[in-house]
Design a protein around this motif. Structure first.
Motif, mmCIF file in Angstrom:
data_model
loop_
_atom_site.group_PDB
_atom_site.id
_atom_site.type_symbol
_atom_site.label_atom_id
_atom_site.label_comp_id
_atom_site.label_asym_id
_atom_site.label_seq_id
_atom_site.Cartn_x
_atom_site.Cartn_y
_atom_site.Cartn_z
ATOM 1 N N ASP A 115 0.974 -1.198 -0.200
ATOM 2 C CA ASP A 115 0.009 -0.091 -0.013
ATOM 3 C C ASP A 115 1.004 1.162 -0.129
ATOM 4 O O ASP A 115 2.148 1.224 0.375
ATOM 5 C CB ASP A 115 -0.945 0.070 1.106
ATOM 6 N N ASP A 116 0.303 2.469 -0.449
ATOM 7 C CA ASP A 116 0.805 3.616 -0.425
ATOM 8 C C ASP A 116 2.219 3.676 -1.136
ATOM 9 O O ASP A 116 3.244 4.328 -0.620
ATOM 10 C CB ASP A 116 1.112 4.124 1.176
ATOM 11 N N GLY A 117 2.332 3.016 -2.242
ATOM 12 C CA GLY A 117 3.506 3.170 -3.022
ATOM 13 C C GLY A 117 4.836 2.633 -2.252
ATOM 14 O O GLY A 117 5.909 3.081 -2.728
ATOM 15 N N LYS A 118 4.677 1.747 -1.472
ATOM 16 C CA LYS A 118 5.832 1.297 -0.550
ATOM 17 C C LYS A 118 6.652 0.230 -1.421
ATOM 18 O O LYS A 118 7.627 -0.201 -1.078
ATOM 19 C CB LYS A 118 5.522 0.936 0.634
#
Length: 225
Positions: free
Chosen positions: A211-214
């Motif tokens: 998630d969240d571009g991790k």
């Protein structure tokens, strides 16, 4: 006079990884309950762990004669404990002595053994399949190269790495420790320079987008010549 007497060999400088990893567990730098060891979200979050276990157990259970497995960097063994029953023998290795002591006391299975080793420096146990799950991403290129030189002793290598999503420059060097290569927009690719790991075949088993571009947690099975 010994011709080497005036040119003694310099003592080998130990890798910095052992002290770094001991500090991580002693100070709970990867989170978790301070009363116990914790190998981070990558070893406990169901979104990461469950797909990994599904693919690896499918591979291990596909053999009529179970493989001997060597888990290089077993951590708190939250993941490894689910794989033991699929192996003829399961050899779990980590660099932190207190962690290996804790695991030995907590997980008691007849076909399971634990070893405290620096896998960049020591001879590795004999096995059919090596597992490296989010280990190399924390190591310098020199240490990775030392490990890669030993991986040819296995028939199979299951490698899991945290990599950036999309295009990135592989194998940027880092100092061993808590951090990893996605923080410098890089990731480990053993087939690329400077490692140029030679394999017979490589198959991606899973790719979990975080998630969240991790980034992505990618697991690849390599069959060695």
């Amino acid at each position: 006079m010994d011709k080497n007497q005036n040119n003694p060999k310099k003592p080998k400088t130990p890798w910095p990884t052992k002290l770094a990893m001991e500090q991580i567990y002693e100070m709970n730098l990867w989170g978790g309950n301070k009363a116990d060891f914790y190998s981070g979200e990558g070893s406990h979050h169901p979104k990461i762990v469950n797909p990994y276990l599904d693919t690896v157990t499918t591979f291990l259970s596909s053999f009529k004669k179970p493989l001997t497995v060597c888990d290089l960097g077993c951590g708190d063994f939250n993941v490894g404990k689910e794989l033991v029953k699929y192996a003829k023998k399961y050899i779990a290795v980590d660099i932190v002595p207190s962690l290996i002591l804790r695991n030995t006391e907590k997980f008691k299975v007849p076909n399971l053994e634990f070893h405290c080793l620096d896998i960049a420096d020591a001879d590795l146990p004999i096995a059919d399949c090596a597992i490296l799950r989010q280990v190399l991403q924390h190591l310098s290129n020199a240490e990775i190269q030392s490990i890669v030189n030993k991986l040819t002793a296995f028939k199979y290598v299951i490698l899991t790495e945290h990599i950036p999503e999309g295009d990135f420059t592989p194998n940027k060097d880092i100092i061993s420790g808590q951090g990893n290569r996605p923080k410098v927009h890089s990731g480990v690719n053993l087939l690329a320079p400077p490692f140029n790991f030679k394999v017979k075949e490589g198959t991606q088993l899973s790719a979990i987008v975080l998630d969240d571009g991790k980034g992505v947690i990618a697991t690849t099975l390599y069959q060695i010549f």
